[in-house]
Design a protein around this motif. Structure first.
Motif, short mmCIF file in Angstrom:
data_model
loop_
_atom_site.label_atom_id
_atom_site.label_comp_id
_atom_site.label_asym_id
_atom_site.label_seq_id
_atom_site.Cartn_x
_atom_site.Cartn_y
_atom_site.Cartn_z
N GLY A 88 17.08 -3.63 -2.42
CA GLY A 88 17.24 -2.84 -3.63
C GLY A 88 15.88 -2.47 -4.17
N LYS A 89 15.82 -2.21 -5.45
CA LYS A 89 14.60 -1.78 -6.11
C LYS A 89 13.43 -2.73 -5.84
CE LYS A 89 12.86 -1.48 -10.89
NZ LYS A 89 11.96 -0.32 -10.78
N GLU A 90 13.65 -4.02 -5.99
CA GLU A 90 12.58 -5.01 -5.83
C GLU A 90 12.00 -4.98 -4.42
OE1 GLU A 90 11.95 -9.88 -6.07
OE2 GLU A 90 13.70 -8.93 -7.01
N GLU A 91 12.87 -4.88 -3.41
CA GLU A 91 12.42 -4.94 -2.02
C GLU A 91 11.68 -3.66 -1.61
OE1 GLU A 91 15.00 -8.04 -2.90
OE2 GLU A 91 15.48 -5.89 -3.06
N VAL A 92 12.15 -2.52 -2.09
CA VAL A 92 11.46 -1.27 -1.78
C VAL A 92 10.09 -1.24 -2.44
CG1 VAL A 92 11.52 1.26 -2.03
CG2 VAL A 92 13.62 0.01 -1.44
N GLU A 93 10.03 -1.63 -3.71
CA GLU A 93 8.76 -1.64 -4.41
C GLU A 93 7.78 -2.65 -3.81
OE1 GLU A 93 9.59 -2.25 -8.53
OE2 GLU A 93 10.36 -0.21 -8.84
N ALA A 94 8.31 -3.75 -3.29
CA ALA A 94 7.45 -4.76 -2.66
C ALA A 94 6.72 -4.17 -1.46
CB ALA A 94 8.29 -5.97 -2.24
N GLN A 95 7.42 -3.35 -0.69
CA GLN A 95 6.79 -2.73 0.49
C GLN A 95 5.71 -1.73 0.08
OE1 GLN A 95 9.92 -1.77 3.74
NE2 GLN A 95 11.11 -2.09 1.86
N ILE A 96 6.01 -0.92 -0.93
CA ILE A 96 5.04 0.06 -1.40
C ILE A 96 3.80 -0.64 -1.96
CG2 ILE A 96 4.64 1.91 -3.08
CD1 ILE A 96 7.68 2.49 -2.91
N LYS A 97 4.02 -1.70 -2.72
CA LYS A 97 2.92 -2.48 -3.30
C LYS A 97 2.02 -3.06 -2.21
CE LYS A 97 2.15 -6.09 -6.80
NZ LYS A 97 1.28 -7.03 -6.06
N ALA A 98 2.64 -3.60 -1.16
CA ALA A 98 1.87 -4.19 -0.06
C ALA A 98 1.02 -3.13 0.64
CB ALA A 98 2.82 -4.86 0.93
N LEU A 99 1.58 -1.95 0.82
CA LEU A 99 0.81 -0.86 1.44
C LEU A 99 -0.39 -0.48 0.57
CD1 LEU A 99 3.63 1.52 2.77
CD2 LEU A 99 2.13 0.07 4.14
N LYS A 100 -0.14 -0.28 -0.71
CA LYS A 100 -1.20 0.15 -1.61
C LYS A 100 -2.32 -0.87 -1.69
CE LYS A 100 1.00 3.53 -4.56
NZ LYS A 100 1.18 4.02 -5.94
N GLU A 101 -1.96 -2.13 -1.72
CA GLU A 101 -2.99 -3.18 -1.79
C GLU A 101 -3.88 -3.18 -0.56
OE1 GLU A 101 -0.66 -6.42 -4.63
OE2 GLU A 101 -0.86 -6.80 -2.48
N ASN A 102 -3.39 -2.57 0.51
CA ASN A 102 -4.18 -2.48 1.74
C ASN A 102 -4.72 -1.07 1.97
OD1 ASN A 102 -4.00 -5.16 3.44
ND2 ASN A 102 -2.00 -4.90 2.46
N GLY A 103 -4.72 -0.27 0.92
CA GLY A 103 -5.34 1.05 1.00
C GLY A 103 -4.50 2.13 1.64
N ILE A 104 -3.20 1.90 1.80
CA ILE A 104 -2.30 2.88 2.41
C ILE A 104 -1.43 3.46 1.30
CG2 ILE A 104 -0.49 3.28 4.11
CD1 ILE A 104 -1.58 0.85 5.65
N ASN A 105 -1.64 4.73 0.98
CA ASN A 105 -1.00 5.33 -0.19
C ASN A 105 0.18 6.24 0.15
OD1 ASN A 105 -2.83 4.23 -2.18
ND2 ASN A 105 -4.37 5.59 -1.31
N GLU A 106 0.42 6.48 1.44
CA GLU A 106 1.52 7.34 1.83
C GLU A 106 2.62 6.51 2.48
OE1 GLU A 106 0.62 10.98 3.75
OE2 GLU A 106 -1.03 11.46 2.40
N PHE A 107 3.86 6.97 2.35
CA PHE A 107 4.97 6.26 2.97
C PHE A 107 6.18 7.18 3.06
CE2 PHE A 107 5.21 5.47 -1.60
CZ PHE A 107 6.53 5.80 -1.89
#
Length: 402
Positions: A365-384
């Motif tokens: 749900g919301k939490e799991e999708v946002e967790a993936q986006i957050k993990a990408l951003k923290e590693n410098g990946i801004n697109e998904f």
């Protein structure tokens, strides 16, 4: 004497005038096909170059977003009532792109090509009005990406068994009854590239090639099936490297052929391909493919990793940790390339209930999708890109989560 000098001077001036257009507009021969009939514009290749070339213009005005944040959309979704809700989702959130099926997982087009098109037999009427579709996307500033499934193509395999893999006298199919065509066959390359050109002419700004690979587990059946090696029959490399060459060469050739259309080229690739030098069966070498595309889209759905990968007991239950561990690996691989592409992974917006064999499923749900986006951003990946096969996406997600 003065007359002779004047004649010499005039001859020299005329020769320069006649030669000048050749010097100014000298260029490599243009690839010419039956697609290249629409409006063109002159575009400088590089500010330091004086030579010019022609590039295709669809007439639409799409700008690359600050960072692509997109969703997957099937042909039936475009042609049905669901499309309006998907437009609203993108229009009312920080999403800004759609990956739309143009050639689907079975080998069919999602629109009807012109009557004299060589692809008329694989056309469908899902996208009833391609021009109106593109106008709508342009009006709403939604960045359009055309998904083209390449080597998984049941239609072409059954129609042209000589371009596929044979199990005895029949076309080989996997457990899902899907057939593949042969990446060694350059006729298959051209078939898909011509479809990509149709998508570019429709106005799509990016061509995303999916299933750019041999069938999964091919290393266990490569000597059991009958198929052509095409131009690779004289290769002295082992079977693994030969498959890598075929897949990589296709991507390289496709990008060159599509240069005239001024579109970006992206490839979907298995996430685990970044964790090993090359996949032994399917022919994907993460670094070599990345060197030949503008965008690399790793499919990193937590549900698709085996238990204990990256030391995570059940990756599907830990989306943040899984994506974070993957991103570190990918960043390390791409950092070694001279011209690395944009990283734009596919992330999970669905629940993999089939993994749990009767036990309580883990729902996304919301939490799991946002967790993936957050993990990408923290590693410098801004697109998904968000994947949901049914195009039913989680509501109220913060797509700019930090």
């Amino acid at each position: 004497m003065r007359k002779n000098i004047l004649n010499i001077v005039m001859s020299f001036i005329m020769s320069v005038v006649l030669l000048f257009p050749l010097i100014t507009y000298a260029e490599e021969p243009l690839h010419v096909s039956f697609h290249e009939t629409k409006q063109t514009e002159i575009k400088l290749l590089d500010p330091d170059q004086r030579f010019k070339r022609y590039t295709f213009s669809s007439g639409y005005d799409f700008s690359y977003p600050d960072a692509v944040r997109g969703i997957y959309v099937t042909g039936p979704s475009v042609g049905g009532e669901q499309f309006q809700s998907l437009l609203n989702l993108v229009d009312n959130t920080d999403l800004n792109a759609m990956v739309i099926d143009i050639k689907d997982d079975f080998g069919y087009l999602t629109f009807t090509p012109e009557k004299d098109s060589p692809f008329k037999n694989i056309g469908s009427n899902y996208i009833k009005d391609p021009e109106q579709l593109m106008k709508t996307l342009e009006e709403k500033e939604i960045y359009p990406i055309a998904r083209i499934v390449v080597f998984k193509d049941t239609y072409l395999a059954k129609k042209r068994p000589d371009l596929s893999f044979l199990d005895g006298e029949k076309v080989w199919v996997n457990r899902r009854e899907e057939a593949f065509v042969n990446p060694y066959e350059k006729e298959v390359w051209e078939y898909n590239i011509e479809i990509a050109k149709l998508a570019a002419e429709m106005g799509f700004k990016e061509i995303q090639f999916d299933y750019v690979r041999f069938p999964e587990g091919f290393e266990t059946r490569d000597e059991l099936l009958k198929y052509s090696l095409g131009d690779y029959k004289n290769s002295e490399k082992d079977s693994v490297q030969r498959r890598v060459d075929a897949v990589t060469d296709f991507v390289q050739h496709a990008k060159k052929e599509l240069a005239y259309y001024d579109v970006d080229v992206s490839v979907d690739i298995f996430g685990y391909a970044a964790t090993i030098p090359e996949t032994p069966g399917i022919g994907q070498n993460f670094s070599k493919i990345s060197e030949n595309v503008d965008v690399i889209s790793s499919m990193i759905y937590p549900s698709h990793w085996g238990n204990n990968f990256f030391g995570i007991p059940v990756p599907d239950k830990e989306p943040y940790r899984l994506v974070s561990e993957y991103a570190k690996v990918e960043n390390n691989v791409l950092a070694k390339l001279k011209n690395p592409p944009i990283s734009r992974p596919w992330i999970q917006d669905f629940s993999a209930t089939w993994l749990y064999n009767g036990s309580k499923p883990f729902y996304y749900g919301k939490e799991e999708v946002e967790a993936q986006i957050k993990a990408l951003k923290e590693n410098g990946i801004n697109e998904f890109l968000l994947w949901n096969a049914a195009n039913t996406y989680t509501k109220n997600v913060n797509y700019l989560v930090k």
